[in-house]
Design an enzyme around this catalytic site. Structure first.
Site, PDB file in Angstrom:
ATOM      1  N   ASP A 151       0.870  -1.184   0.000  1.00 33.36           N
ATOM      2  CA  ASP A 151       0.000   0.000   0.000  1.00 33.36           C
ATOM      3  C   ASP A 151       0.900   1.224   0.000  1.00 33.36           C
ATOM      4  O   ASP A 151       2.119   1.128   0.183  1.00 33.36           O
ATOM      5  CB  ASP A 151      -0.913  -0.009   1.230  1.00 33.36           C
ATOM      6  CG  ASP A 151      -1.851   1.205   1.275  1.00 33.36           C
ATOM      7  OD1 ASP A 151      -2.344   1.613   0.209  1.00 33.36           O
ATOM      8  OD2 ASP A 151      -2.056   1.758   2.365  1.00 33.36           O
ATOM      9  N   SER A 152       0.283   2.369  -0.183  1.00 29.35           N
ATOM     10  CA  SER A 152       1.028   3.630  -0.172  1.00 29.35           C
ATOM     11  C   SER A 152       1.410   4.056   1.240  1.00 29.35           C
ATOM     12  O   SER A 152       1.837   5.191   1.443  1.00 29.35           O
ATOM     13  CB  SER A 152       0.180   4.738  -0.821  1.00 29.35           C
ATOM     14  OG  SER A 152      -1.010   4.949  -0.073  1.00 29.35           O
ATOM     15  N   CYS A 159      -4.616  -1.330  -1.694  1.00 25.85           N
ATOM     16  CA  CYS A 159      -4.788   0.109  -1.910  1.00 25.85           C
ATOM     17  C   CYS A 159      -5.816   0.288  -3.015  1.00 25.85           C
ATOM     18  O   CYS A 159      -5.639  -0.247  -4.117  1.00 25.85           O
ATOM     19  CB  CYS A 159      -3.443   0.715  -2.315  1.00 25.85           C
ATOM     20  SG  CYS A 159      -3.505   2.438  -2.849  1.00 25.85           S
ATOM     21  N   CYS A 200     -10.846   3.823   0.711  1.00 30.04           N
ATOM     22  CA  CYS A 200      -9.394   3.883   0.872  1.00 30.04           C
ATOM     23  C   CYS A 200      -9.046   3.019   2.070  1.00 30.04           C
ATOM     24  O   CYS A 200      -9.718   3.109   3.112  1.00 30.04           O
ATOM     25  CB  CYS A 200      -8.936   5.328   1.098  1.00 30.04           C
ATOM     26  SG  CYS A 200      -7.188   5.506   1.533  1.00 30.04           S
ATOM     27  N   HIS A 249      -6.793   3.204   4.165  1.00 29.07           N
ATOM     28  CA  HIS A 249      -6.407   3.967   5.349  1.00 29.07           C
ATOM     29  C   HIS A 249      -7.627   4.290   6.243  1.00 29.07           C
ATOM     30  O   HIS A 249      -7.505   4.393   7.463  1.00 29.07           O
ATOM     31  CB  HIS A 249      -5.759   5.301   4.957  1.00 29.07           C
ATOM     32  CG  HIS A 249      -4.338   5.213   4.515  1.00 29.07           C
ATOM     33  ND1 HIS A 249      -3.969   4.694   3.294  1.00 29.07           N
ATOM     34  CD2 HIS A 249      -3.188   5.599   5.114  1.00 29.07           C
ATOM     35  CE1 HIS A 249      -2.657   4.763   3.165  1.00 29.07           C
ATOM     36  NE2 HIS A 249      -2.155   5.302   4.253  1.00 29.07           N
ATOM     37  N   GLU A 289      -0.863   8.914   8.078  1.00 26.73           N
ATOM     38  CA  GLU A 289       0.538   8.531   7.906  1.00 26.73           C
ATOM     39  C   GLU A 289       1.444   9.169   8.969  1.00 26.73           C
ATOM     40  O   GLU A 289       2.503   8.637   9.296  1.00 26.73           O
ATOM     41  CB  GLU A 289       1.021   8.927   6.508  1.00 26.73           C
ATOM     42  CG  GLU A 289       0.508   8.048   5.393  1.00 26.73           C
ATOM     43  CD  GLU A 289       1.052   6.639   5.446  1.00 26.73           C
ATOM     44  OE1 GLU A 289       2.249   6.468   5.739  1.00 26.73           O
ATOM     45  OE2 GLU A 289       0.278   5.694   5.223  1.00 26.73           O
TER      46      GLU A 289
END
Length: 260
Positions: free
Chosen positions: A9-10, A72, A183, A185, A151
């Site tokens: 994932d990012s 993601c 998403c 996240h 993040e």
């Protein structure tokens, strides 16, 4: 050597998918890449996203991953077709759960909170059109600023709550009864989101569906690990801040910095 399930994932978001995969497949080993140095993917071009996905995929293949989960939404919508054409390993992608939300909606109005790239993708547009043809209204909201805060480990903060209020109140006013988290996240924001949404609005993400599909594909390819074969191991790697990633890791997971 036991080959792991690879995930990327990012950043830290895909760990929400990882948790459900490990819950449903407790005997599997995993290798997770948090490409936090390049987060967020949602603001990059399709070409940039594909290049990053190739980099992550090749790292996971170099470390003997037997299946790769593109954990993601942005990477899936922009790159998974390309990845499946280029590499022989099985890939599992992440789709915003708007189809089941539309199916179950009583108000015929659902909300989607996602990144810019996911919302603008052809795949997402096609799915939305299918729902529109069935009389389902899909309210789309870009979650600007949410991924960078997650993040940085700034989840339960006034700044985060201000953004969520700004994004969710208009959808509530329009009568949504499902909110789709588009998403990986965003499930880390579920408790905050629940403070804003009325009790009748359900929150949906893709983690359970992804874990079930992972088990299905492993079984079809005779790749499932067996309980008696080994003790599973779990390694998370990040190319930015290992302390942040460590804060999301459950007991028993090794977290390391790696320049990938």
């Amino acid at each position: 050597m036991i080959s792991p399930i690879g995930l990327f994932d990012s950043g830290v978001g895909g760990t929400t998918i990882w948790r459900e995969v490990v819950r449903q497949l407790p005997w599997e080993s995993t290798l997770y890449l948090a490409d936090s140095l390049n987060a967020p993917y949602g603001e990059k071009s399709s070409e940039e996203i594909i290049a990053l996905c190739e980099k992550n995929t090749e790292y996971l293949l170099d470390h003997h991953s037997k299946l790769i989960i593109v954990a993601c939404n942005t990477a899936t919508t922009n790159a998974i077709t390309h990845l499946r054409a280029k590499y022989k390993v099985p890939f599992i992608g992440i789709e915003p759960a708007i189809k089941p939300a539309g199916l179950y909606s009583q108000t015929k109005t659902i909300g989607v909170l996602a990144t810019q790239s996911t919302l603008k993708s052809a795949f997402f547009a096609n799915t939305c059109q299918q729902l529109l043809d069935k009389g389902i209204n899909v309210l789309k909201q870009e979650g600007i600023g949410l991924v960078p805060l997650i993040e940085e480990g700034k989840i339960d903060t006034p700044e985060m709550m201000v953004l969520l209020e700004q994004y969710l109140r208009p959808m509530v006013a329009e009568g949504i009864d499902y909110l789709v988290l588009g998403c990986t996240h965003y499930p880390y924001l579920t408790s905050l989101i629940s403070e804003i949404l009325p009790e009748n609005v359900r929150i949906m993400d893709s983690a359970q569906a992804v874990a079930k599909q992972t088990e299905r594909i492993l079984s079809q390819n005779n790749l499932l690990a067996k309980k008696e074969e080994h003790v599973p191991s779990h390694l998370w790697l990040t190319n930015k801040n290992a302390e942040i990633l460590q804060s999301f890791a459950p007991e028993g997971v090794r977290v390391l910095y790696e320049d990938f």
